[in-house]
Design a protein around this motif. Structure first.
Motif, PDB file in Angstrom:
ATOM      1  N   LEU A  57       0.833  -1.211   0.000  1.00  0.00           N
ATOM      2  CA  LEU A  57       0.000   0.000   0.000  1.00  0.00           C
ATOM      3  C   LEU A  57       0.867   1.259   0.000  1.00  0.00           C
ATOM      4  O   LEU A  57       0.557   2.236  -0.698  1.00  0.00           O
ATOM      5  N   ALA A  58       1.950   1.234   0.763  1.00  0.00           N
ATOM      6  CA  ALA A  58       2.850   2.387   0.788  1.00  0.00           C
ATOM      7  C   ALA A  58       3.484   2.603  -0.581  1.00  0.00           C
ATOM      8  O   ALA A  58       3.628   3.750  -1.038  1.00  0.00           O
ATOM      9  N   ILE A  59       3.841   1.541  -1.253  1.00  0.00           N
ATOM     10  CA  ILE A  59       4.416   1.645  -2.606  1.00  0.00           C
ATOM     11  C   ILE A  59       3.386   2.233  -3.561  1.00  0.00           C
ATOM     12  O   ILE A  59       3.713   3.115  -4.372  1.00  0.00           O
ATOM     13  N   GLN A  60       2.152   1.792  -3.476  1.00  0.00           N
ATOM     14  CA  GLN A  60       1.100   2.335  -4.353  1.00  0.00           C
ATOM     15  C   GLN A  60       0.896   3.826  -4.111  1.00  0.00           C
ATOM     16  O   GLN A  60       0.768   4.611  -5.061  1.00  0.00           O
ATOM     17  N   ARG A  61       0.877   4.235  -2.836  1.00  0.00           N
ATOM     18  CA  ARG A  61       0.717   5.661  -2.526  1.00  0.00           C
ATOM     19  C   ARG A  61       1.909   6.461  -3.046  1.00  0.00           C
ATOM     20  O   ARG A  61       1.741   7.553  -3.589  1.00  0.00           O
ATOM     21  N   THR A  62       3.098   5.899  -2.902  1.00  0.00           N
ATOM     22  CA  THR A  62       4.293   6.579  -3.379  1.00  0.00           C
ATOM     23  C   THR A  62       4.271   6.727  -4.895  1.00  0.00           C
ATOM     24  O   THR A  62       4.604   7.791  -5.434  1.00  0.00           O
ATOM     25  N   GLU A  63       3.865   5.689  -5.596  1.00  0.00           N
ATOM     26  CA  GLU A  63       3.785   5.755  -7.063  1.00  0.00           C
ATOM     27  C   GLU A  63       2.761   6.796  -7.501  1.00  0.00           C
ATOM     28  O   GLU A  63       2.994   7.546  -8.450  1.00  0.00           O
ATOM     29  N   LYS A  64       1.637   6.874  -6.790  1.00  0.00           N
ATOM     30  CA  LYS A  64       0.616   7.875  -7.123  1.00  0.00           C
ATOM     31  C   LYS A  64       1.161   9.285  -6.899  1.00  0.00           C
ATOM     32  O   LYS A  64       0.977  10.175  -7.739  1.00  0.00           O
ATOM     33  N   MET A  65       1.831   9.501  -5.770  1.00  0.00           N
ATOM     34  CA  MET A  65       2.401  10.816  -5.483  1.00  0.00           C
ATOM     35  C   MET A  65       3.453  11.184  -6.521  1.00  0.00           C
ATOM     36  O   MET A  65       3.525  12.343  -6.970  1.00  0.00           O
ATOM     37  N   LEU A  66       4.260  10.235  -6.925  1.00  0.00           N
ATOM     38  CA  LEU A  66       5.285  10.483  -7.935  1.00  0.00           C
ATOM     39  C   LEU A  66       4.651  10.888  -9.260  1.00  0.00           C
ATOM     40  O   LEU A  66       5.081  11.850  -9.898  1.00  0.00           O
ATOM     41  N   ALA A  67       3.599  10.189  -9.654  1.00  0.00           N
ATOM     42  CA  ALA A  67       2.902  10.525 -10.899  1.00  0.00           C
ATOM     43  C   ALA A  67       2.306  11.932 -10.818  1.00  0.00           C
ATOM     44  O   ALA A  67       2.396  12.711 -11.780  1.00  0.00           O
ATOM     45  N   GLU A  68       1.728  12.281  -9.671  1.00  0.00           N
ATOM     46  CA  GLU A  68       1.170  13.621  -9.496  1.00  0.00           C
ATOM     47  C   GLU A  68       2.270  14.679  -9.557  1.00  0.00           C
ATOM     48  O   GLU A  68       2.094  15.737 -10.165  1.00  0.00           O
ATOM     49  N   ASN A  69       3.406  14.402  -8.936  1.00  0.00           N
ATOM     50  CA  ASN A  69       4.522  15.352  -8.950  1.00  0.00           C
ATOM     51  C   ASN A  69       5.078  15.533 -10.361  1.00  0.00           C
ATOM     52  O   ASN A  69       5.422  16.650 -10.754  1.00  0.00           O
ATOM     53  N   LEU A  70       5.166  14.455 -11.113  1.00  0.00           N
ATOM     54  CA  LEU A  70       5.650  14.564 -12.487  1.00  0.00           C
ATOM     55  C   LEU A  70       4.687  15.373 -13.344  1.00  0.00           C
ATOM     56  O   LEU A  70       5.111  16.191 -14.168  1.00  0.00           O
ATOM     57  N   ALA A  71       3.393  15.168 -13.141  1.00  0.00           N
ATOM     58  CA  ALA A  71       2.398  15.935 -13.885  1.00  0.00           C
ATOM     59  C   ALA A  71       2.491  17.417 -13.522  1.00  0.00           C
ATOM     60  O   ALA A  71       2.435  18.288 -14.403  1.00  0.00           O
ATOM     61  N   MET A  72       2.664  17.700 -12.247  1.00  0.00           N
ATOM     62  CA  MET A  72       2.791  19.089 -11.808  1.00  0.00           C
ATOM     63  C   MET A  72       4.053  19.721 -12.383  1.00  0.00           C
ATOM     64  O   MET A  72       4.039  20.866 -12.841  1.00  0.00           O
ATOM     65  N   ARG A  73       5.139  18.979 -12.388  1.00  0.00           N
ATOM     66  CA  ARG A  73       6.401  19.473 -12.948  1.00  0.00           C
ATOM     67  C   ARG A  73       6.227  19.827 -14.418  1.00  0.00           C
ATOM     68  O   ARG A  73       6.696  20.865 -14.886  1.00  0.00           O
ATOM     69  N   THR A  74       5.511  18.984 -15.147  1.00  0.00           N
ATOM     70  CA  THR A  74       5.267  19.235 -16.564  1.00  0.00           C
ATOM     71  C   THR A  74       4.456  20.515 -16.752  1.00  0.00           C
ATOM     72  O   THR A  74       4.775  21.336 -17.616  1.00  0.00           O
ATOM     73  N   ARG A  75       3.415  20.692 -15.935  1.00  0.00           N
ATOM     74  CA  ARG A  75       2.595  21.903 -16.049  1.00  0.00           C
ATOM     75  C   ARG A  75       3.413  23.145 -15.719  1.00  0.00           C
ATOM     76  O   ARG A  75       3.305  24.173 -16.403  1.00  0.00           O
ATOM     77  N   ILE A  76       4.238  23.075 -14.680  1.00  0.00           N
ATOM     78  CA  ILE A  76       5.067  24.226 -14.300  1.00  0.00           C
ATOM     79  C   ILE A  76       6.075  24.537 -15.390  1.00  0.00           C
ATOM     80  O   ILE A  76       6.261  25.698 -15.774  1.00  0.00           O
ATOM     81  N   ARG A  77       6.723  23.510 -15.915  1.00  0.00           N
ATOM     82  CA  ARG A  77       7.713  23.718 -16.977  1.00  0.00           C
ATOM     83  C   ARG A  77       7.054  24.358 -18.199  1.00  0.00           C
ATOM     84  O   ARG A  77       7.596  25.284 -18.801  1.00  0.00           O
ATOM     85  N   THR A  78       5.860  23.901 -18.551  1.00  0.00           N
ATOM     86  CA  THR A  78       5.133  24.465 -19.690  1.00  0.00           C
ATOM     87  C   THR A  78       4.811  25.938 -19.436  1.00  0.00           C
ATOM     88  O   THR A  78       4.976  26.783 -20.325  1.00  0.00           O
ATOM     89  N   ALA A  79       4.373  26.255 -18.220  1.00  0.00           N
ATOM     90  CA  ALA A  79       4.043  27.639 -17.882  1.00  0.00           C
ATOM     91  C   ALA A  79       5.282  28.523 -17.928  1.00  0.00           C
ATOM     92  O   ALA A  79       5.234  29.652 -18.433  1.00  0.00           O
ATOM     93  N   VAL A  80       6.400  28.029 -17.432  1.00  0.00           N
ATOM     94  CA  VAL A  80       7.643  28.806 -17.447  1.00  0.00           C
ATOM     95  C   VAL A  80       8.104  29.036 -18.880  1.00  0.00           C
ATOM     96  O   VAL A  80       8.516  30.151 -19.245  1.00  0.00           O
ATOM     97  N   GLU A  81       8.029  28.007 -19.706  1.00  0.00           N
ATOM     98  CA  GLU A  81       8.427  28.163 -21.104  1.00  0.00           C
ATOM     99  C   GLU A  81       7.513  29.146 -21.825  1.00  0.00           C
ATOM    100  O   GLU A  81       7.974  29.972 -22.607  1.00  0.00           O
ATOM    101  N   ALA A  82       6.218  29.086 -21.541  1.00  0.00           N
ATOM    102  CA  ALA A  82       5.275  30.020 -22.162  1.00  0.00           C
ATOM    103  C   ALA A  82       5.568  31.442 -21.715  1.00  0.00           C
ATOM    104  O   ALA A  82       5.544  32.379 -22.529  1.00  0.00           O
TER     105      ALA A  82
END
Length: 65
Positions: free
Chosen positions: A22-47
């Motif tokens: 369960l801890a691994i599943q939560r960690t994987e979910k958090m990692l996916a959310e962080n990667l998605a957020m990083r992508t959105r931030i990077r896109t905003a900075v580039e724009a």
């Protein structure tokens, strides 16, 4: 007696495995959310960088020096 202890140890080990999974599943979910957020931030900075290149900020109100 020994069989009871062994059964208890096996049950405890299974519970630890379940908690770890369960801890691994939560960690994987958090990692996916962080990667998605990083992508959105990077896109905003580039724009924002593209907008600055198109319409650079004016030097009005700034002192030369």
């Amino acid at each position: 007696m020994a069989a009871d202890i062994l059964a208890s140890e096996v049950a405890n080990a299974r519970q630890r495995i379940i908690r770890a999974e369960l801890a691994i599943q939560r960690t994987e979910k958090m990692l996916a959310e962080n990667l998605a957020m990083r992508t959105r931030i990077r896109t905003a900075v580039e724009a924002a960088g593209c907008l600055v290149k198109i319409d650079p900020p004016s030097n009005e109100g700034r002192r030369a020096g």
